[in-house]
Design an enzyme around this catalytic site. Structure first.
Site, PDB file in Angstrom:
ATOM      1  N   ASP A   1       0.567  -1.232   0.168  1.00 29.32           N
ATOM      2  CA  ASP A   1       0.255  -0.174  -0.370  1.00 29.32           C
ATOM      3  C   ASP A   1       1.107   0.997   0.162  1.00 29.32           C
ATOM      4  O   ASP A   1       2.055   1.419   0.751  1.00 29.32           O
ATOM      5  CB  ASP A   1      -0.755   0.193   1.324  1.00 29.32           C
ATOM      6  CG  ASP A   1      -1.400   1.518   1.233  1.00 29.32           C
ATOM      7  OD1 ASP A   1      -2.746   1.159   1.445  1.00 29.32           O
ATOM      8  OD2 ASP A   1      -1.257   1.843   2.159  1.00 29.32           O
TER       9      ASP A   1
ATOM     10  N   ASP B   1      -3.534   2.370  -4.949  1.00 29.48           N
ATOM     11  CA  ASP B   1      -2.170   2.871  -4.089  1.00 29.48           C
ATOM     12  C   ASP B   1      -2.036   1.083  -3.814  1.00 29.48           C
ATOM     13  O   ASP B   1      -2.055   1.230  -2.979  1.00 29.48           O
ATOM     14  CB  ASP B   1      -2.568   3.720  -3.623  1.00 29.48           C
ATOM     15  CG  ASP B   1      -3.479   3.984  -1.913  1.00 29.48           C
ATOM     16  OD1 ASP B   1      -5.021   3.244  -2.755  1.00 29.48           O
ATOM     17  OD2 ASP B   1      -3.164   4.425  -1.598  1.00 29.48           O
ATOM     18  N   GLU B   2      -3.170   0.359  -4.079  1.00 26.41           N
ATOM     19  CA  GLU B   2      -2.299  -1.305  -3.280  1.00 26.41           C
ATOM     20  C   GLU B   2      -1.834  -2.010  -4.372  1.00 26.41           C
ATOM     21  O   GLU B   2      -2.884  -2.274  -5.509  1.00 26.41           O
ATOM     22  CB  GLU B   2      -4.045  -1.635  -2.724  1.00 26.41           C
ATOM     23  CG  GLU B   2      -3.553  -0.335  -1.101  1.00 26.41           C
ATOM     24  CD  GLU B   2      -5.234  -0.458  -0.452  1.00 26.41           C
ATOM     25  OE1 GLU B   2      -5.270  -1.895  -0.022  1.00 26.41           O
ATOM     26  OE2 GLU B   2      -5.410   0.282   0.053  1.00 26.41           O
TER      27      GLU B   2
HETATM   28 MG   LIG Z   1      -2.927   4.217   0.605  1.00 29.09          MG
END
Ligand SMILES: [Mg+2]
Length: 414
Positions: free
Chosen positions: A4, A100-101
């Site tokens: 993340d 974002d992961e």
């Molecule tokens: Mg994040």
């Protein structure tokens, strides 16, 4: 592993704009309007009480010297893909989970790096930081759900940004967490668990599955068995879903459907019903393939196919999409603009100029998310039970063809 990126949008801005160093930064939808929403806040801003999804006015009140930056989604998507490329140099099994992961399966490549999973994760973390300026936190476990749990609940709070969650140690980790930390369980579900006397993830995990099913049936009816089992498995850290890399099927030039009507349609309202049904079919196929198109074309023809009447026109939409209502809106505009009022016997809708919807979906700005969730649900129903299981209300009017068509096998409309 689940990797993340910390405060992703804000971190991209800070990494690329040295003048923001040491300053609290937020990325907000519309910096000119205090009613705008904070999309991301850097750790410095968060330390001053700014939170994601807060109204910009409140954020300014909390932190008067905050630097407000307008989002640059295209750049965030580019950096996200750059980070995927870095991960792909460690394993080919990289699955984006959000912008974002990403999930990574390193089972088969760990030995190539000659170290422990933590050492491999640390090396990824360093490389991402060096090449993009983004700090990532990585949860490590034997399956996706535990990796996600490891990241959200432990790695993010760890100095190292790394955490290994062992499945045989859940007693002292996952099971001690309050039930609202359970993956996939929203506010509503949390509330229901609490009303059943379940306060921790451990209590849920240790409830015998049959008893849990019984408890949930009393609340949600007997169709709740599947959900009961799902939550129970999550609480027990059981997950056998694979890390699935995005498949890159090259999109075709266009995807279209046309339909010959059983009689002449003479009114705009009737033609619009069929136009909507065709648009739905086209969009459903695009969604299934993961494509979004930016150009929509509509064609209409009269009953005498030898004597060409009607029109075939196309227009470019603002953004690529596969959301039925968005494509339909553009299709109706074409129809209203170009139909000359002559009876219509054949209608066609085509979507073209594709890009991969997986990439675009990352830019969730408008209500598109809701529309997409709805369509994912209806597509799944149709996939499982056939097209007639759910349809739009207009399709049961006299002009509708969907009901008739769904009864045909390999009908020429398809
Ligand atoms: Mg994040």
């Amino acid at each position: 592993m689940l990797a993340d990126c910390q405060s992703f949008y804000a971190s991209v801005e800070k990494a690329q704009n040295p003048e923001y160093t040491g300053k609290p930064v937020v990325v907000a939808g519309d910096p000119e309007r205090r009613s705008g929403i904070v999309l991301a806040a850097c750790p410095l801003a968060k330390a001053k009480g700014v939170t994601t999804a807060q109204r910009l006015g409140e954020a300014i009140a909390q932190c008067p010297d905050v630097v407000i930056v307008r989002p640059r989604m295209a750049e965030y998507i580019r950096v996200s893909l750059q980070i995927s490329d870095i991960y792909r140099s460690y394993t080919d099994l990289v699955e984006p989970y959000s912008i974002d992961e990403q999930f990574l399966d390193v089972t088969g490549t760990l030995h190539l790096h000659g170290g422990s999973p933590e050492e491999m994760a640390q090396s990824m973390q360093r490389q991402v930081l060096a090449e993009t300026g983004i700090y990532c936190r990585i949860g490590i476990a034997e399956n996706k759900i535990l990796a996600k749990t490891a990241c959200d609940n432990y790695a993010k709070k760890n100095e190292s940004g790394l955490y290994v969650l062992h499945k045989n140690g859940l007693e002292n980790t996952l099971w001690t967490l309050p039930i609202h930390k359970l993956f996939m369980s929203g506010n509503r579900m949390t509330h229901h668990f609490q009303s059943m006397g379940i306060e921790t993830i451990g209590q849920l995990a240790k409830t015998p599955l049959d008893r849990l099913k019984g408890m949930m049936r009393r609340k949600f009816g007997k169709n709740s068995d599947i959900n009961a089992e799902l939550y129970w498995r999550i609480a027990n850290g059981e997950d056998d879903s694979p890390v699935t890399p995005q498949t890159h099927e090259a999109p075709p030039q266009s995807i279209g459907h046309q339909m010959t009507l059983p009689r002449d349609y003479g009114s705009l309202e009737e033609i619009k019903v069929v136009l909507l049904e065709l648009t739905e079919l086209v969009c459903q196929r695009c969604r299934g393939k993961g494509f979004m198109g930016q150009v929509v074309a509509v064609g209409c023809q009269g009953a005498d196919f030898d004597r060409p009447t009607g029109f075939f026109r196309q227009q470019k939409m603002m953004d690529p999409t596969n959301v039925t209502n968005q494509v339909y809106r553009a299709a109706v505009q074409l129809l209203e603009r170009h139909w000359d009022g002559q009876p219509v016997r054949k209608v066609g809708v085509t979507l073209a100029q594709f890009q991969d919807s997986g990439q675009y979906q990352l830019a969730m700005f408008d209500d598109r998310e809701r529309a997409m969730a709805l369509e994912r649900a209806t597509d799944a129903l149709k996939e499982k039970y056939g097209d007639s299981i759910i349809m739009r209300a207009v399709s049961v009017t006299a002009a509708g063809q969907a009901r008739d068509r769904s009864g045909k096998i390999g009908g020429h409309y398809k």
